[in-house]
Design a protein around this motif. Structure first.
Motif, PDB file in Angstrom:
ATOM      1  N   GLU A  66      -3.777  -4.448  -2.069  1.00  0.00           N
ATOM      2  CA  GLU A  66      -4.787  -4.175  -1.054  1.00  0.00           C
ATOM      3  C   GLU A  66      -4.601  -5.071   0.168  1.00  0.00           C
ATOM      4  OE1 GLU A  66      -6.941  -1.792  -1.011  1.00  0.00           O
ATOM      5  OE2 GLU A  66      -6.532  -1.036  -3.020  1.00  0.00           O
ATOM      6  N   LEU A  67      -4.241  -6.325  -0.060  1.00  0.00           N
ATOM      7  CA  LEU A  67      -3.966  -7.217   1.064  1.00  0.00           C
ATOM      8  C   LEU A  67      -2.770  -6.716   1.879  1.00  0.00           C
ATOM      9  CD1 LEU A  67      -4.414 -10.770  -0.534  1.00  0.00           C
ATOM     10  CD2 LEU A  67      -5.988  -9.559   0.982  1.00  0.00           C
ATOM     11  N   PHE A  68      -1.741  -6.288   1.198  1.00  0.00           N
ATOM     12  CA  PHE A  68      -0.552  -5.764   1.885  1.00  0.00           C
ATOM     13  C   PHE A  68      -0.903  -4.511   2.681  1.00  0.00           C
ATOM     14  CE2 PHE A  68       3.214  -3.030   1.963  1.00  0.00           C
ATOM     15  CZ  PHE A  68       4.138  -3.878   2.562  1.00  0.00           C
ATOM     16  N   ALA A  69      -1.715  -3.628   2.069  1.00  0.00           N
ATOM     17  CA  ALA A  69      -2.102  -2.392   2.757  1.00  0.00           C
ATOM     18  C   ALA A  69      -3.005  -2.687   3.950  1.00  0.00           C
ATOM     19  CB  ALA A  69      -2.803  -1.458   1.780  1.00  0.00           C
ATOM     20  N   PHE A  70      -3.821  -3.733   3.868  1.00  0.00           N
ATOM     21  CA  PHE A  70      -4.692  -4.091   4.984  1.00  0.00           C
ATOM     22  C   PHE A  70      -3.870  -4.417   6.230  1.00  0.00           C
ATOM     23  CE2 PHE A  70      -6.801  -7.444   7.441  1.00  0.00           C
ATOM     24  CZ  PHE A  70      -7.981  -6.811   7.792  1.00  0.00           C
ATOM     25  N   GLY A  71      -2.834  -5.219   6.077  1.00  0.00           N
ATOM     26  CA  GLY A  71      -1.991  -5.549   7.220  1.00  0.00           C
ATOM     27  C   GLY A  71      -1.257  -4.342   7.765  1.00  0.00           C
ATOM     28  N   LYS A  72      -0.810  -3.460   6.891  1.00  0.00           N
ATOM     29  CA  LYS A  72      -0.073  -2.282   7.344  1.00  0.00           C
ATOM     30  C   LYS A  72      -0.992  -1.302   8.074  1.00  0.00           C
ATOM     31  CE  LYS A  72       3.832  -3.683   5.928  1.00  0.00           C
ATOM     32  NZ  LYS A  72       4.827  -4.132   6.940  1.00  0.00           N
ATOM     33  N   ARG A  73      -2.243  -1.201   7.649  1.00  0.00           N
ATOM     34  CA  ARG A  73      -3.188  -0.318   8.354  1.00  0.00           C
ATOM     35  C   ARG A  73      -3.404  -0.788   9.785  1.00  0.00           C
ATOM     36  NH1 ARG A  73      -6.233  -0.508   3.518  1.00  0.00           N
ATOM     37  NH2 ARG A  73      -7.677  -1.985   4.493  1.00  0.00           N
ATOM     38  N   LEU A  74      -3.434  -2.093   9.959  1.00  0.00           N
ATOM     39  CA  LEU A  74      -3.641  -2.649  11.295  1.00  0.00           C
ATOM     40  C   LEU A  74      -2.340  -2.804  12.066  1.00  0.00           C
ATOM     41  CD1 LEU A  74      -6.255  -5.443  10.505  1.00  0.00           C
ATOM     42  CD2 LEU A  74      -6.658  -3.089  11.210  1.00  0.00           C
ATOM     43  N   GLN A  75      -1.210  -2.480  11.420  1.00  0.00           N
ATOM     44  CA  GLN A  75       0.111  -2.627  12.032  1.00  0.00           C
ATOM     45  C   GLN A  75       0.356  -4.071  12.458  1.00  0.00           C
ATOM     46  OE1 GLN A  75       0.618   0.278  15.159  1.00  0.00           O
ATOM     47  NE2 GLN A  75       0.256   2.015  13.809  1.00  0.00           N
ATOM     48  N   GLU A  76      -0.031  -4.983  11.583  1.00  0.00           N
ATOM     49  CA  GLU A  76       0.165  -6.404  11.807  1.00  0.00           C
ATOM     50  C   GLU A  76       0.929  -6.994  10.623  1.00  0.00           C
ATOM     51  OE1 GLU A  76      -0.451  -7.787  14.536  1.00  0.00           O
ATOM     52  OE2 GLU A  76      -2.017  -6.604  15.510  1.00  0.00           O
ATOM     53  N   GLU A  77       1.657  -8.088  10.891  1.00  0.00           N
ATOM     54  CA  GLU A  77       2.409  -8.783   9.858  1.00  0.00           C
ATOM     55  C   GLU A  77       1.672 -10.066   9.498  1.00  0.00           C
ATOM     56  OE1 GLU A  77       4.941  -7.679   8.225  1.00  0.00           O
ATOM     57  OE2 GLU A  77       5.132  -5.830   9.409  1.00  0.00           O
ATOM     58  N   PHE A  78       1.147 -10.104   8.271  1.00  0.00           N
ATOM     59  CA  PHE A  78       0.438 -11.279   7.765  1.00  0.00           C
ATOM     60  C   PHE A  78       1.257 -11.935   6.662  1.00  0.00           C
ATOM     61  CE2 PHE A  78      -3.136  -8.777   9.406  1.00  0.00           C
ATOM     62  CZ  PHE A  78      -3.884  -9.740  10.064  1.00  0.00           C
ATOM     63  N   GLN A  79       1.143 -13.236   6.575  1.00  0.00           N
ATOM     64  CA  GLN A  79       1.599 -13.929   5.382  1.00  0.00           C
ATOM     65  C   GLN A  79       0.507 -13.767   4.325  1.00  0.00           C
ATOM     66  OE1 GLN A  79       2.744 -17.983   6.173  1.00  0.00           O
ATOM     67  NE2 GLN A  79       3.805 -17.449   8.071  1.00  0.00           N
ATOM     68  N   LEU A  80       0.847 -13.141   3.215  1.00  0.00           N
ATOM     69  CA  LEU A  80      -0.169 -12.795   2.215  1.00  0.00           C
ATOM     70  C   LEU A  80      -0.963 -13.995   1.719  1.00  0.00           C
ATOM     71  CD1 LEU A  80       1.491  -9.957   0.099  1.00  0.00           C
ATOM     72  CD2 LEU A  80      -0.046  -9.802   2.046  1.00  0.00           C
ATOM     73  N   PRO A  81      -0.359 -15.165   1.486  1.00  0.00           N
ATOM     74  CA  PRO A  81      -1.189 -16.314   1.080  1.00  0.00           C
ATOM     75  C   PRO A  81      -2.216 -16.695   2.144  1.00  0.00           C
ATOM     76  CG  PRO A  81       1.113 -16.718   0.547  1.00  0.00           C
ATOM     77  CD  PRO A  81       1.076 -15.477   1.389  1.00  0.00           C
ATOM     78  N   LEU A  82      -1.816 -16.634   3.414  1.00  0.00           N
ATOM     79  CA  LEU A  82      -2.770 -16.943   4.488  1.00  0.00           C
ATOM     80  C   LEU A  82      -3.876 -15.897   4.561  1.00  0.00           C
ATOM     81  CD1 LEU A  82      -0.557 -18.161   7.486  1.00  0.00           C
ATOM     82  CD2 LEU A  82      -2.270 -19.477   6.223  1.00  0.00           C
ATOM     83  N   LEU A  83      -3.499 -14.633   4.381  1.00  0.00           N
ATOM     84  CA  LEU A  83      -4.500 -13.568   4.440  1.00  0.00           C
ATOM     85  C   LEU A  83      -5.484 -13.686   3.279  1.00  0.00           C
ATOM     86  CD1 LEU A  83      -5.418 -11.092   5.995  1.00  0.00           C
ATOM     87  CD2 LEU A  83      -3.883  -9.698   4.601  1.00  0.00           C
TER      88      LEU A  83
END
Length: 322
Positions: A66-83
């Motif tokens: 879900e965290l990975f999909a959240f960043g992809k929906r927003l078209q942003e690249e997040f570091q998952l631990p930070l997110l």
């Protein structure tokens, strides 16, 4: 007679070609709908009121996905631990520590970080860009007006509403569900801080522009900035522009000495009409005319130019370029 026979033949042929269910008028609501709804209502009353359950309570819930999909929906690249840290509230960590102590675990060690630091960083980024955006978009508005509009965008209710529509409610790790307005607002600020550390300041500024500054769209600036004494402010603006004090003049009236009285007042400066307004008495009409004149001076009238939400920003600065 032959014509009648031919007409009857054509009618029988048309009936044969058209399906029978199209000839019979169908019921708009099926017979099983009402009994089913009654049974569902009976079962709901038998169970009683239920507390809303978080989506994470479902068996197929995969938080990392879900965290990975959240960043992809927003078209942003997040570091998952930070997110994940951005979505973790301090109350959730305290709750988990309490659960482990209740289970008899002596040395409780939960390797999780809360979002306080990221939230403070994100709040600074949001405020920096919001101030720059308002200063660029509304250059004629005085400092107090810009501050009032910026304060509106920084309100917890506005940021929480943005976070809710971005789907953060189910991702938020909090001790209570549904999370409070302050928790949702804090998480959005933390997400901005996480984005800045993951993809840079420019992407964080663009995120604030696309999701926070756009809350000004189709808003009346006077609803966000309440001017208590428009007459005094208008006099100050005229003095700054080296103009004489505005003179109110009665343009028209009707219904005097009745409950439906209406007065039309115009404000003149150097024999030029700078504002006009209506009111049930002269004082109210002058106040309305002063607001109309201020809107014209500051460029925030109802027919003002729409905000430009496509402007770009320079990296690591709050300067705005077209």
């Amino acid at each position: 007679m032959s014509m009648l026979r031919s007409s009857a033949t054509l009618l029988n042929l048309s009936r044969a070609l058209i399906p029978r269910q199209n000839l019979i008028s169908s019921r708009p609501i099926k017979r099983w709908v009402a009994p089913t709804l009654r049974e569902l209502n009976r079962r709901a009353k038998k169970i009683g009121p239920q507390q809303p359950q978080p989506r994470s309570g479902f068996v197929e819930w995969n938080y990392r996905a879900e965290l990975f999909a959240f960043g992809k929906r927003l078209q942003e690249e997040f570091q998952l631990p930070l997110l994940q840290t951005a979505f973790t509230q301090q109350s959730y960590i305290a709750q988990e520590e309490m659960k482990q102590k209740e289970l008899g675990i002596e040395n409780v060690d939960i390797k999780m970080s809360h979002n306080q630091e990221l939230s403070e960083r994100g709040e600074h980024i949001i405020k920096e860009y919001v101030d720059a955006f308002i200063g660029f978009s509304l250059p004629k508005v005085p400092a107090e007006g810009k501050q009032a509009i910026a304060s509106y965008l920084m309100r917890n209710e506005i940021l929480a509403d943005v976070a809710f529509h971005l789907g953060m409610q189910e991702l938020l790790l909090d001790a209570e569900y549904p999370p409070s307005v302050s928790s949702m607002s804090r998480s959005l600020k933390a997400v901005v801080g996480a984005l800045e550390q993951s993809s840079g300041m420019e992407r964080a500024f663009l995120f604030v522009r696309d999701f926070v500054c756009t809350q000004l769209n189709q808003k009346d600036m006077l609803d966000l900035w309440s001017i208590e004494n428009p007459e005094d402010l208008l006099k100050q603006q005229c003095e700054q522009r080296k103009l004489p004090a505005p003179e109110p003049r009665l343009l028209g009236d009707c219904g005097k000495n009745t409950v439906l009285a209406a007065y039309h007042v115009g404000l003149y400066c150097n024999k030029n009409l700078i504002g006009k307004g209506f009111g049930e008495d002269i004082q109210t009409a002058v106040k309305t005319a002063s607001l109309d004149a201020l809107q014209t001076m500051f460029g925030i009238h109802d027919n003002m130019k729409p905000f430009d939400f496509k402007i770009q920003v320079q990296s690591k600065t709050a300067k705005i370029n077209q």
